[in-house]
Design a protein around this motif. Structure first.
Motif, PDB file in Angstrom:
ATOM      1  N   ASN A   1       0.857  -1.191   0.000  1.00  0.00           N
ATOM      2  CA  ASN A   1       0.000   0.000   0.000  1.00  0.00           C
ATOM      3  C   ASN A   1       0.889   1.236   0.000  1.00  0.00           C
TER       4      ASN A   1
ATOM      5  N   GLU B   1       4.881  -0.782   2.800  1.00  0.00           N
ATOM      6  CA  GLU B   1       5.103   0.231   1.783  1.00  0.00           C
ATOM      7  C   GLU B   1       6.214  -0.251   0.863  1.00  0.00           C
ATOM      8  N   GLY B   2       6.399   0.453  -0.248  1.00  0.00           N
ATOM      9  CA  GLY B   2       7.419   0.061  -1.218  1.00  0.00           C
ATOM     10  C   GLY B   2       8.764  -0.251  -0.580  1.00  0.00           C
ATOM     11  N   ARG B   3       9.196   0.593   0.341  1.00  0.00           N
ATOM     12  CA  ARG B   3      10.538   0.427   0.921  1.00  0.00           C
ATOM     13  C   ARG B   3      10.626  -0.797   1.832  1.00  0.00           C
TER      14      ARG B   3
END
Lengths: 343, 343
Positions: B182, B213-215
């Motif tokens: 997300n 999250e992306g990271r």
């Protein structure tokens, strides 16, 4: 020039913001660039706790008492409350008191507050945030990275036009290559919104290189990569997390020099902050984890953008493109079908 | 065991497929694993041109004449034509002639053909492809990476359940950490479909670690990362393109050893192919640019999956979860609201 800096925005606030403001002024003095002023905006009583002393005539404090009521941590209370620091700062900007506003606070709140206080540029239906990421062919601009989540074909087309102007002005490249991110390279395949936007971009005067797939981004196939905020945000944050992955690999290699290059190239602190494109003003959005160095970089970015006259150029570019029949076509298609799945 | 290999699927077909089949048999012989047979399926007259000789009793050729009419390159003609090689092979698989089908042809065509010929497992509304990507905490499974594009909350929940079973069985981890990709970490923020799916996953028996999250992906925060096919596909291909970026950086560093580690870790040829999860059979989807080595890896993957009894386990897991009220709730919410933007 007068830059407003949101004192309490960000994970490291207010320390990183105060130190970042001082650093930016010091750097400007040392490099001999044209001077500017910084106004730290926020709750005065809270700022006092941090023992702030005005260091120069260029750094002032503006007291915006924290609004009573709901927790200021949630997006609606920050953005919807006209008395919040970010909205007050943006309103003062729109009234001419500041030339730009810089914040490391909630991105969602800043986007909403910017739209409410600055209003959108003529022809812009949805503002966007562009972020620079490294590629084999130099930095490329990924737009949008989270001003909104889902994009219609019309929004994607506007992101392309705004991204084109921003890249052109900032990088001095008169005709950047515009790519549209998709799951396939063929003009007929992939997400519906992308297919419709592809049609419009093909007919535009932009240097459109067609669909780019994920692998084409690091390869440097486009200078501006157009995408919905949902995908752009996930991708940007994934890239931000890559040093954590490679530090793992580096420990099993006999040299860490490439790792240092990678970590430096992917360090978001270098970029500082990016403007919300498509609003009548300069609203610089910083990473929530900004430190002293990235706050200073964001302030320099605010100075640069303020002198660029970017918004007028975006309005002109949109006006030019509005003549195209394709945009009208896409506009309708976007509202009618843009959000449906492919099948 | 008998594996069907689509002779003419992929950018390097049929050479890479023929050589890959021979390599897989050689590797099996050398490692002393249980033997299997490979049937190359495709147009016999075309195969003859490549001067094929049966090398062993384990490698046979099955002639499936190319259907007349529309170009076999477009997705509808391949998937919708019951006489196409991929559909014929899958139909023979469903009739018991093969234990698995491997193809490096069009993913879209193979997904559609698999659904048509094998049918979906009980309880599965949308099959998905999971792909392993490297993280700081070992390989994680990204699901879906492009069997479909847009996902409702119900689809995301099914991806999580199927991904959980697949990761558990393949990696021997009884309780993999399931994360939902997300744009924010808070349970109330981000894309609507993700927020709804978050609610269902929180009430499930899965080891759900919440939004990632992306990271968080390269950091290794989750073993199974659940996402819509649109985002998963872009992310997977972005990762695939990273060596091109780092080869650029490596040239300016004084050592290339880390680069070699990165390039090897990110080399999709190592993975070979992944099963389409949620269909009654084993349909292994390979990268379009597969070479001899990756085709061989995909064949070994097909053998492994065939022996796993994966589909029954997926059906059991879905049956178990169907009891949850939350799923019924999500099912309705998904159809009603899942595809709308947040605002």
């Amino acid at each position: 020039l007068r830059i407003a800096l949101d004192a309490f925005g960000g994970d490291n606030a207010p320390r990183a913001n105060i130190d970042g403001a001082k650093l930016a002024l010091k750097q400007a003095l040392e490099s001999g660039t044209e001077s500017f002023e910084i106004a730290l905006v926020g709750d005065g009583r809270q700022l006092e706790k941090f023992g702030l002393e005005p260091v120069s005539s260029q750094l002032s404090f503006i007291d915006i008492p924290r609004p009573k009521g709901r927790s200021p941590k949630s997006l609606p209370s920050i953005a919807e409350n006209p008395e919040s620091a970010i909205r007050t700062a943006l309103r003062m900007h729109s009234q001419g008191d500041f030339d730009a506003v810089v914040s490391a606070g909630s991105t969602g709140a800043q986007v909403l507050a910017s739209i409410l206080e600055l209003e959108r540029c003529q022809g812009v239906s949805r503002p966007a945030i562009g972020a620079f990421i490294p590629t084999a062919g130099g930095n490329c601009l990924l737009i949008d990275v989270g001003a909104s989540l889902v994009a219609t074909p019309m929004h994607l087309l506007q992101f392309a036009i705004m991204g084109n102007v921003y890249f052109r002005e900032l990088m001095g490249n008169p005709s950047p290559r515009i790519g549209l991110l998709n799951v396939a390279a063929e003009a007929y395949a992939g997400e519906h919104a992308a297919i419709e936007a592809h049609r419009g971009l093909s007919e535009s005067r932009l240097n459109f290189v067609g669909f780019v797939e994920g692998r084409d981004v690091p390869a440097g196939k486009a200078d501006v990569v157009v995408v919905s905020g949902l995908i752009g945000n996930v991708l940007l944050k994934y890239i931000e997390g890559l040093p954590a992955l490679f530090s793992k690999f580096a420990s099993i290699s006999d040299s860490e020099s490439l790792y240092r290059v990678i970590a430096e190239k992917l360090d978001f602190h270098t970029f500082g902050g990016e403007p919300l494109l498509g609003v009548n003003g300069v609203s610089i959005i910083c990473h929530g984890a900004s430190n002293e160095r990235s706050v200073a970089a964001a302030i320099h970015q605010a100075v640069r953008i303020s002198r660029m006259g970017l918004n007028r150029k975006i309005e002109d570019a949109l006006k030019e493109s509005a003549d195209l029949v394709s945009i009208q076509h896409i506009k309708k298609a976007g509202f009618r079908r843009g959000l449906r799945p492919r099948r």
